[in-house]
Motif scaffolding. Structure first.
Motif, PDB file in Angstrom:
ATOM      1  N   ARG A 130       0.827  -1.371  -0.071  1.00  0.00           N
ATOM      2  CA  ARG A 130       0.093   0.011  -0.023  1.00  0.00           C
ATOM      3  C   ARG A 130       0.780   1.132   0.065  1.00  0.00           C
ATOM      4  NH1 ARG A 130      -5.363  -0.553   1.116  1.00  0.00           N
ATOM      5  NH2 ARG A 130      -6.241  -2.536   1.699  1.00  0.00           N
ATOM      6  N   LYS A 131       2.075   1.043   0.629  1.00  0.00           N
ATOM      7  CA  LYS A 131       3.051   2.452   0.408  1.00  0.00           C
ATOM      8  C   LYS A 131       3.645   2.507  -0.898  1.00  0.00           C
ATOM      9  CE  LYS A 131       4.343   1.602   5.418  1.00  0.00           C
ATOM     10  NZ  LYS A 131       5.479   1.319   6.111  1.00  0.00           N
ATOM     11  N   SER A 132       3.313   1.629  -1.773  1.00  0.00           N
ATOM     12  CA  SER A 132       4.009   1.834  -3.101  1.00  0.00           C
ATOM     13  C   SER A 132       2.990   2.740  -3.893  1.00  0.00           C
ATOM     14  CB  SER A 132       4.283   0.508  -3.860  1.00  0.00           C
ATOM     15  OG  SER A 132       4.387   0.729  -5.371  1.00  0.00           O
ATOM     16  N   GLN A 133       3.481   3.553  -4.958  1.00  0.00           N
ATOM     17  CA  GLN A 133       2.638   4.166  -5.698  1.00  0.00           C
ATOM     18  C   GLN A 133       1.967   3.497  -6.870  1.00  0.00           C
ATOM     19  OE1 GLN A 133       5.218   7.539  -7.372  1.00  0.00           O
ATOM     20  NE2 GLN A 133       4.938   8.575  -5.470  1.00  0.00           N
ATOM     21  N   SER A 134       2.455   2.336  -6.925  1.00  0.00           N
ATOM     22  CA  SER A 134       1.986   1.368  -8.213  1.00  0.00           C
ATOM     23  C   SER A 134       2.119  -0.242  -7.927  1.00  0.00           C
ATOM     24  CB  SER A 134       2.613   1.796  -9.381  1.00  0.00           C
ATOM     25  OG  SER A 134       4.023   1.644  -9.364  1.00  0.00           O
ATOM     26  N   GLY A 135       1.532  -0.250  -6.614  1.00  0.00           N
ATOM     27  CA  GLY A 135       1.793  -1.683  -6.351  1.00  0.00           C
ATOM     28  C   GLY A 135       1.142  -2.845  -7.189  1.00  0.00           C
ATOM     29  N   ARG A 136       1.919  -4.061  -7.119  1.00  0.00           N
ATOM     30  CA  ARG A 136       1.354  -5.017  -8.151  1.00  0.00           C
ATOM     31  C   ARG A 136       1.395  -6.325  -7.228  1.00  0.00           C
ATOM     32  NH1 ARG A 136       0.000  -1.026 -10.058  1.00  0.00           N
ATOM     33  NH2 ARG A 136       0.469  -0.275 -12.183  1.00  0.00           N
ATOM     34  N   ILE A 137       0.424  -7.228  -7.592  1.00  0.00           N
ATOM     35  CA  ILE A 137       0.496  -8.658  -6.954  1.00  0.00           C
ATOM     36  C   ILE A 137       0.130  -9.447  -8.160  1.00  0.00           C
ATOM     37  CG2 ILE A 137      -0.622 -10.214  -5.366  1.00  0.00           C
ATOM     38  CD1 ILE A 137      -1.402  -7.569  -3.538  1.00  0.00           C
ATOM     39  N   VAL A 138       1.070 -10.487  -8.263  1.00  0.00           N
ATOM     40  CA  VAL A 138       0.995 -11.433  -9.235  1.00  0.00           C
ATOM     41  C   VAL A 138       0.980 -12.822  -8.649  1.00  0.00           C
ATOM     42  CG1 VAL A 138       1.587 -12.406 -11.414  1.00  0.00           C
ATOM     43  CG2 VAL A 138       2.358 -10.011 -11.001  1.00  0.00           C
ATOM     44  N   SER A 187      -4.227   2.140  -6.097  1.00  0.00           N
ATOM     45  CA  SER A 187      -3.595   1.824  -7.235  1.00  0.00           C
ATOM     46  C   SER A 187      -2.799   0.398  -7.300  1.00  0.00           C
ATOM     47  CB  SER A 187      -2.340   2.902  -7.375  1.00  0.00           C
ATOM     48  OG  SER A 187      -1.249   2.655  -6.133  1.00  0.00           O
ATOM     49  N   ILE A 188      -3.315  -0.621  -6.552  1.00  0.00           N
ATOM     50  CA  ILE A 188      -2.616  -1.882  -6.603  1.00  0.00           C
ATOM     51  C   ILE A 188      -3.406  -2.735  -7.668  1.00  0.00           C
ATOM     52  CG2 ILE A 188      -2.313  -3.952  -5.245  1.00  0.00           C
ATOM     53  CD1 ILE A 188      -2.027  -2.057  -2.858  1.00  0.00           C
TER      54      ILE A 188
END
Length: 242
Positions: A130-138, A187-188
């Motif tokens: 959540r602290k990332s500006q553009s979080g990604r989970i794959v 943004s995740i």
């Protein structure tokens, strides 16, 4: 690519996980290789370092809550956030037997890693993502997770009937959809990846695809643009049927 971006890959010391780290590393990511075995993790990280990739091993067993929390603390202390989580760790324990002959213990062990482990790591890492500006989970899924393909006699793998592995990957897809729904106003982005029948230890290297090919869709989903999809199931050719 900003080399301050960090990616954690569970089961990252070999196979698709390690190759994903290699490809993302060459794009400038800092690679965190989650590995149950500390020595193997360090050896894998050293191999990436030799290719001028910034990589380090993190001891992480997705079925062990203590190592998960330790990994969270280590990443928080060193980086303060996590940009990408790749849930790659998985097992296949059916042994080729039909559903009626599957031992309950092997069903439970499969879900402990493939489903509960993935859930536990995702939940624990989410505050950092959540602290990332553009979080990604794959989430690493499989074409064998598709209920549509599993019920289609014309499907390539219709002859396979591996209850533990196949149903666990179907559950992985459910996790993808439901986490993506929860995070839809952030943004995740959360997606499932089908790497195809890739030659790895998981299938005794019977797969006909290389790890380079298998990792391609994982890398694509890990580097999605801000207007990319979330809550989907994809292989390298596009959308997969649920």
């Amino acid at each position: 690519m900003d080399n301050s971006k960090t990616v954690l890959i569970t089961g990252g010391n070999k196979g698709i996980g390690l190759e994903t780290g290699r490809q993302l590393g060459h794009l400038g990511f800092t690679i965190l290789l989650g590995s149950r075995d500390e020595t193997r993790g360090q050896e894998a990280a050293a191999a990436l370092n030799a290719e001028n990739i910034i990589a380090q091993a993190i001891t992480l067993d997705v079925t062990d809550p203590d190592t998960i929390q330790s990994a969270v603390q280590q990443i928080d202390d060193q980086y303060g956030l996590l940009d990408v989580l790749i849930n790659n760790a998985g097992v296949s324990l059916d042994g080729g037997v039909p559903p009626s002959q599957l031992d309950l213990i092997n069903l439970r062990r499969t879900y402990e890693t493939n489903v509960f482990g993935m859930f536990s790591v995702t939940k624990a890492m989410l505050p950092l993502i959540r602290k990332s500006q553009s979080g990604r989970i794959v989430n690493l899924s499989s074409g064998l997770a598709s209920l549509s393909l599993n019920s289609d006699p014309e499907s390539e793998f219709y002859g396979l009937n591996l209850l533990a592995y196949m149903s666990s990957k179907t559950a992985v897809n459910a996790l993808t959809v439901l986490f993506a729904r929860e995070l839809r106003d952030t943004s995740i982005k959360v997606n499932s990846a089908d790497p195809g029948f890739t030659s790895t230890d998981l299938n005794g290297h019977r797969g006909y695809r290389s790890v380079e090919e298998g990792a391609s869709i994982v890398v694509k989903l890990a580097t999605l643009a801000d207007d990319g999809p979330s809550g989907g199931f994809f292989d390298e050719n596009g959308v997969m049927p649920w």
